[in-house]
Design an enzyme around this catalytic site. Structure first.
Site, PDB file in Angstrom:
ATOM      1  N   GLY A 172      23.563  42.625  56.473  1.00 39.11           N
ATOM      2  CA  GLY A 172      22.636  42.837  55.364  1.00 39.11           C
ATOM      3  C   GLY A 172      22.963  44.091  54.576  1.00 39.11           C
ATOM      4  N   GLY A 173      21.926  44.862  54.269  1.00 35.75           N
ATOM      5  CA  GLY A 173      22.110  46.074  53.483  1.00 35.75           C
ATOM      6  C   GLY A 173      23.017  47.087  54.140  1.00 35.75           C
ATOM      7  N   GLY A 407      54.147  41.030  30.344  1.00 31.55           N
ATOM      8  CA  GLY A 407      53.030  41.946  30.560  1.00 31.55           C
ATOM      9  C   GLY A 407      53.038  42.563  31.938  1.00 31.55           C
ATOM     10  N   ALA A 408      53.637  41.890  32.913  1.00 32.54           N
ATOM     11  CA  ALA A 408      53.699  42.434  34.267  1.00 32.54           C
ATOM     12  C   ALA A 408      54.602  43.664  34.326  1.00 32.54           C
ATOM     13  CB  ALA A 408      54.190  41.367  35.242  1.00 32.54           C
TER      14      ALA A 408
END
Length: 517
Positions: A172-173, A407-408
């Site tokens: 959980g938290g 772009g790489a």
């Protein structure tokens, strides 16, 4: 005046009570499972005799549901400071033998106070998480406590290193505080981390699942990417934490613990030449390159089981601490995809926070094509790499080994993205796209009309590589510092690091940039 015997007896009694933790039976039960207790973990982590405890006599303040009669030494969390490799470190260790290590108001206050101390002293924080979660009996006070811890995690982020060890239940938290730290280490057995368990998932979605599918160290390390390192047991987890800190400064205002060799070794390493395959299509294991470039056995890989098409980790090169980011051609041809972009960008930003120079090894054919990648947001995720490199102000040294396309090429820290020095092997190919794709676009008609189309295509590919993808073309355009032989790699990178350690890069005043998350 001598101290009254009853006062000394009271002190002794309280200390013994705290040292007894949840009792002998609970401690033995943990030992049977191969687990250490909270104090044992800290004793193992710190240098002998250096631990100074904070809040040993703290007690919960809850008077609901019979809690007023419950004896909970130090409210289930041991906090303090000690020395690790000669440097002070703050640490807390939740004690599952005391109320299941559940977090309440005082428990949270102790952790928050320790983190405040670490901030003020400029020292790292290590948290050993082993807790049943929020203390239900304290209601909203326990939720408030978690909120205070989360807030302090963020307050310390980028100021001092934070390391979380998941050594038991983390549900959980309770999972969010570790997720807010710089590094997460999780033990392979006896530990789970999740937000919703199988029962909640079944009730909410109808899906049947087991903890092994999503909550274990193996699942987090290889599938979700939530953790950075797997430890075999408690002792190993503490060793990994100590090793991590050995590459880190104590805070963001200090340099990493460099130990530069007195003389720089500029000799060649002929063995590096032998690593290069004859064909550019043959994958080359980048880890072999890393091992020859860095000091012996100094490479410490981070997230080795997640997004294996990119390799990240810390190392030393002739005593200088560095962060290494490298494409791995043996996995997915070294392409950048969603997960590897996230992994790389996060590591770059971590290095930048703690003033660690970055060495980038490039062998990338591009971003991963595919419908799943496009629909999954490869544009947004890939942009994280661009953002991380462009915003990093630490020394940045790039070495292009072979392919660097499109772009790489930019996303792997080209000169245009802020690299201070860019080197290339003669085998490097730097272009908008690979020869196969480019020739098919540029010379389609010429190939069709040739007497032998296959031979013509092969000839044009070689011509393209020589004219348009050669490292010398980039060097002529002042995009590359130098073209070097592979055998010169260690010497050249070592010298480049020494020459850039004094780098000072100021940016426009702003709160922070808006990285595409």
């Amino acid at each position: 005046m001598a101290i009254a015997k009853e006062l000394l007896d009271e002190l002794k009694k309280r200390r013994e009570r705290a040292d007894a933790a949840g009792g002998k039976a609970k401690i033995e039960k943990r030992h049977e499972k191969g687990l250490l207790c909270a104090r044992e973990r800290l004793e193992l982590f710190f240098e002998k005799g250096t631990f100074q405890e904070f809040g040993k006599h703290a007690q919960h303040s809850c008077h609901n549901f019979g809690m007023e009669t419950k004896d909970m030494p130090y409210d289930g969390v041991v906090c303090g400071v000690g020395y690790v490799d000669g440097r002070p470190v703050a640490a807390f260790s939740q004690d599952f033998t005391v109320g299941g290590g559940a977090l309440g108001r005082i428990h949270a206050k102790k952790i928050v106070d320790l983190m405040d101390y670490a901030h003020d002293m400029g020292i790292p924080v290590v948290g050993i998480n082993d807790s049943g979660g929020a203390r239900i009996q304290e209601g909203v006070d326990s939720l408030s406590g978690y909120g205070q811890v989360f807030f302090k995690n963020v307050f310390l982020s980028g100021v001092v290193p934070q390391v979380a060890i998941i050594a038991g239940q983390c549900a959980g938290g309770a999972a969010y505080s570790p997720a807010l730290t710089d590094f997460l280490i999780m033990t392979r057995t006896n530990a789970n981390m999740f937000i919703c368990g199988p029962g909640v998932i079944k009730a909410s979605t109808g899906e049947s699942s087991t903890l092994e599918q999503f909550a274990t160290a193996d699942a987090h390390a290889s599938v979700s990417g939530n953790i950075h390192l797997i430890a075999e047991d408690d002792k190993h987890a503490l060793q990994l934490a100590s090793k991590l800190l050995s590459y880190m400064p104590s805070n963001n205002l200090q340099d990493p613990p460099h130990a530069p060799t007195e003389d720089i070794d500029l000799s060649d390493d002929p063995g590096m030449n032998e690593l290069v395959p004859e064909s550019s299509k043959t994958p080359m294991d980048v880890k072999d390159v890393i091992d020859r470039m860095v000091d012996k056995e100094s490479f410490f890989e981070i997230m080795p089981d997640f997004a294996k098409n990119i390799v990240v980790g810390f190392a030393r090169i002739q005593g200088i601490v560095v962060g290494i980011i490298a494409n791995q051609p043996t996995v997915k041809a070294g392409t950048l995809d969603i997960d590897s972009s996230d992994k790389g960008a996060r590591f770059i930003r971590t290095c930048n926070i703690y003033n660690i120079p970055i060495v980038t090894l490039v062998d990338v054919p591009g971003f991963m094509p595919g419908l799943a990648q496009e629909r999954g947001g490869i544009i947004r995720h890939g942009a994280k790499m661009l953002f991380a490199y462009a915003s990093a102000t630490v020394p940045k040294i790039t070495l292009i080994l072979r392919k660097a396309y499109g772009g790489a090429y930019l996303a792997m820290c080209s000169a245009d993205m802020g690299a201070d020095m860019v080197f290339a092997w003669p085998t490097a190919e730097i272009a908008v796209m690979g020869a196969e794709g480019a020739v098919g676009v540029l010379y389609r008609n010429e190939i069709k009309e040739a007497a032998d189309p296959k031979a013509k295509e092969a000839e044009l590919r070689e011509e393209y590589r020589h004219k348009f993808a050669s490292p010398y073309q980039a060097a002529e355009c002042a995009m590359i510092t130098d073209v070097i032989e592979p055998k010169q790699t260690r010497a050249v990178i070592s010298l480049a690091l020494r020459n850039t350690l004094s780098k000072r890069d100021t940016r426009p005043p702003k709160k922070h940039g808006n990285i595409p998350l």
